[in-house]
Design a protein around this motif. Structure first.
Motif, mmCIF file in Angstrom:
data_model
loop_
_atom_site.group_PDB
_atom_site.id
_atom_site.type_symbol
_atom_site.label_atom_id
_atom_site.label_comp_id
_atom_site.label_asym_id
_atom_site.label_seq_id
_atom_site.Cartn_x
_atom_site.Cartn_y
_atom_site.Cartn_z
ATOM 1 N N GLY A 119 34.121 -35.291 71.298
ATOM 2 C CA GLY A 119 33.105 -35.623 71.737
ATOM 3 C C GLY A 119 32.061 -36.389 70.708
ATOM 4 N N ILE A 169 21.695 -41.254 82.327
ATOM 5 C CA ILE A 169 21.954 -40.176 83.789
ATOM 6 C C ILE A 169 20.964 -40.667 84.712
ATOM 7 C CG2 ILE A 169 21.792 -37.938 84.567
ATOM 8 C CD1 ILE A 169 22.449 -36.954 81.732
ATOM 9 N N TRP A 187 27.505 -26.463 69.579
ATOM 10 C CA TRP A 187 28.039 -27.741 70.491
ATOM 11 C C TRP A 187 29.305 -28.105 70.018
ATOM 12 C CZ3 TRP A 187 25.199 -28.864 74.347
ATOM 13 C CH2 TRP A 187 23.797 -28.761 74.306
ATOM 14 N N ARG A 203 29.343 -35.126 73.976
ATOM 15 C CA ARG A 203 29.919 -35.005 75.396
ATOM 16 C C ARG A 203 29.794 -33.872 75.987
ATOM 17 N NH1 ARG A 203 35.133 -35.863 74.197
ATOM 18 N NH2 ARG A 203 35.181 -37.772 74.649
ATOM 19 N N GLU A 204 29.764 -32.926 75.237
ATOM 20 C CA GLU A 204 29.023 -31.423 75.878
ATOM 21 C C GLU A 204 27.686 -31.458 75.952
ATOM 22 O OE1 GLU A 204 28.860 -26.715 74.718
ATOM 23 O OE2 GLU A 204 29.581 -27.972 73.362
ATOM 24 N N ARG A 225 25.770 -34.204 76.986
ATOM 25 C CA ARG A 225 25.312 -34.829 78.174
ATOM 26 C C ARG A 225 25.897 -34.078 79.464
ATOM 27 N NH1 ARG A 225 25.572 -40.510 79.771
ATOM 28 N NH2 ARG A 225 25.998 -40.473 82.193
ATOM 29 N N ASN A 226 26.893 -33.341 79.342
ATOM 30 C CA ASN A 226 27.270 -32.471 80.497
ATOM 31 C C ASN A 226 26.281 -31.306 80.640
ATOM 32 O OD1 ASN A 226 28.610 -29.675 81.194
ATOM 33 N ND2 ASN A 226 29.884 -31.355 82.089
ATOM 34 N N VAL A 227 25.503 -30.788 79.704
ATOM 35 C CA VAL A 227 24.623 -30.055 79.930
ATOM 36 C C VAL A 227 23.348 -30.485 80.583
ATOM 37 C CG1 VAL A 227 22.904 -28.533 78.701
ATOM 38 C CG2 VAL A 227 25.241 -28.101 78.033
ATOM 39 N N GLU A 260 23.254 -33.215 82.168
ATOM 40 C CA GLU A 260 23.400 -34.032 83.459
ATOM 41 C C GLU A 260 23.384 -32.684 84.623
ATOM 42 O OE1 GLU A 260 26.417 -36.974 85.922
ATOM 43 O OE2 GLU A 260 26.676 -36.334 83.747
ATOM 44 N N GLN A 261 23.910 -31.486 84.047
ATOM 45 C CA GLN A 261 23.911 -30.427 85.245
ATOM 46 C C GLN A 261 22.568 -29.923 85.339
ATOM 47 O OE1 GLN A 261 26.690 -27.027 84.695
ATOM 48 N NE2 GLN A 261 27.742 -28.358 83.047
ATOM 49 N N VAL A 299 23.092 -23.401 82.358
ATOM 50 C CA VAL A 299 23.939 -24.213 82.058
ATOM 51 C C VAL A 299 24.461 -24.370 80.626
ATOM 52 C CG1 VAL A 299 23.450 -25.940 84.064
ATOM 53 C CG2 VAL A 299 22.249 -26.178 81.619
#
Length: 500
Positions: free
Chosen positions: A197, A356, A380, A385-386, A388-390, A392-393, A411
């Motif tokens: 990531g 996003i 992190w 990558r993580e 972005r995941n947080v 986006e959620q 999240v």
């Protein structure tokens, strides 16, 4: 009474075939609009009188400038050489070049022992559009669609990122981008090292875009995502009929597809040992041998490899070839983890939230200062990558345009949701409410799940004496997933390994 035709033919079958061949040649010469013969070296050795009419259109002054030259030099798009090399005829084809469009036939010529000694080509029609309009219309449409598909494929194979795409102004990010620009102007192999990531593929595309090969293709392959049995075919291609189900057409491998450009080998540390030896040879010789083929194919490829694994440790344990490691480790670049450049987190979050919003069609969210402060306090392990995941959620779970600590609470790993302001009725006290002492002993569910995962992986590694492939099978997860977990739990990397 007419004489029996059998009495007119010689009894010797060889003489019959010779007579038939001469008769057919005479007929073809009369009916065809032009004929040529080439030898086994693809040189033109003869043309008919009718073929001479096409020479001006090909830019040839006369037969003396045509006969004796390789056919590929004077007849663009010809397949005469392919007929000689393969020994297979091309009975009906459309040939297009500066002289026009022609309906042609090409046949191999054999000697008495059956060896191919040349080929004969015949122009059946020089203006097929007048007599074969439906076929010509279809041919034109297919040619146009093929050209469009090639243009779209060329666009897709170009890099999407540049050096500017790697966001950050921290000393670590600035130094990384300076190093990337320096190595972009070389032809040497680059090895990108860093945790999962951290943006290794972004940097690989950026190096390609800044290199003299930027007009060529950028082809990426994730080694961890492809079964071992298919990796060799993906790399080197497959010859027609190489194995059951291979088909009758050749299939190009990633090395040939990337010729003239850059090949990105992601997760190169997951490459099986047998394939490592073949990759080493390709890197040294710049030639590949497709599966089932008897000849090698020259390629011109610049390789950028990437891994999140500790390759020197793998070399020491025998999991990775030392000679391949030294061949890949010519220009090593280490990408910093997100926790090593937290000053870039705000700019990264803004860029990720904008992307996003673009991908989802939602309005763009913004982080409040206290929410950004909470994000900067995280470790992190999954890096950008993580992050972005947080984000986006959190964006999907609210209609608010500003993301606050409350939006992040559900999240972020290890953070419990805020307590609800609703209180139980006083006249109906909750008989099952936990005491303050009991509440203090309860750990967050994500922490408990992480401990369970860590213990399970450690037990599997101990049971298999550190064999990661066997451990992954015991856990019923992929080998790539296990390697990602070992990045999250570095204390497990040497569990079960036999001391050397």
């Amino acid at each position: 009474m007419a004489q029996d035709i059998s009495q007119l033919l010689p009894l010797d079958p060889h003489r019959v075939l010779k007579l038939a061949a001469k008769s057919m040649f005479d007929v073809f010469e009369q009916l065809a609009m032009g004929m040529m013969v080439v030898d086994r070296e693809h040189r033109i050795v003869w043309i008919s009188e009718g073929y001479k009419r096409f020479l001006p259109g090909l830019g040839i002054s006369g037969p003396d400038d045509f006969v004796g030259r390789p056919v590929e030099e004077v007849v663009p798009n010809t397949l005469m050489g392919s007929v000689v090399d393969s020994g297979r005829p091309v009975l009906v084809d459309l040939l297009t070049n500066q002289a026009g469009t022609f309906l042609v036939t090409r046949l191999p010529l054999h000697d008495a022992q059956g060896r191919v000694i040349g080929a004969i080509g015949m122009v059946l029609l020089d203006h097929p559009g007048t007599n074969m309009q439906p076929l010509m219309t279809k041919f034109t449409r297919l040619q146009r669609e093929l050209d469009d598909a090639r243009k779209q494929l060329a666009v897709q194979r170009r890099s999407r990122y540049t050096i500017a795409s790697f966001i950050g102004t921290s000393p670590a990010a600035v130094g990384l981008k300076s190093m990337a620009l320096r190595v972009a102007n070389t032809e040497s192999t680059v090895l990108l090292l860093g945790e999962t990531g951290t943006g290794k593929e972004v940097l690989a595309q950026a190096i390609h875009a800044a290199s003299p090969r930027s007009a060529g293709p950028f082809i990426g392959i994730n080694i961890a995502a492809i079964p071992e049995s298919l990796l060799e075919a993906e790399f080197f291609g497959v010859a027609p009929g190489a194995f059951t189900g291979a088909g009758t057409k050749a299939r190009d491998g990633k090395f040939k597809m990337a010729s003239g450009g850059t090949l990105f080998l992601d997760e190169v540390g997951d490459m099986p040992l047998p394939l490592q030896a073949k990759l080493l040879r390709v890197l040294q010789e710049q030639e590949v041998e497709p599966l089932g083929a008897n000849e090698v194919v020259r390629v011109d490829v610049r390789v950028i490899a990437a891994t999140s694994r500790d390759l020197p440790a793998m070399v020491a344990s025998g999991e990775f070839r030392a000679d391949l490691f030294y061949r890949l480790n010519v220009l090593p670049i280490r990408l910093p983890a997100l926790r090593e450049r937290l000053s870039d987190l705000g700019a990264l979050a803004d860029a990720l939230l904008a992307d996003i919003a673009r991908c989802s069609g939602m309005p763009q969210r913004m982080l409040t200062p206290d929410a950004l402060e909470i994000l900067m306090g995280q470790r992190w392990p999954g890096n950008v990558r993580e992050l972005r995941n947080v984000l986006e959620q959190a964006s999907v779970m609210t209609d608010d345009l500003q993301l606050t600590p409350a939006h992040l609470a559900n999240v972020l790993p290890g953070r419990a949701a805020p307590t609800s302001p609703l209180r139980l009725a006083v006249d109906e006290p909750d008989q099952h409410a936990a005491t303050p002492h009991a509440a203090d002993s309860i750990r967050p569910l994500p922490d408990l799940m992480a401990d369970l995962e860590r213990n399970a992986i450690g037990a599997a590694l101990r049971a298999t004496a550190g064999n990661r492939v066997a451990a992954a099978k015991l856990l019923r997860i992929s080998r790539a997933t296990l390697y990602e977990k070992l990045v999250l739990y570095p204390e497990l990397r040497n569990v079960g390994a036999i001391p050397r």
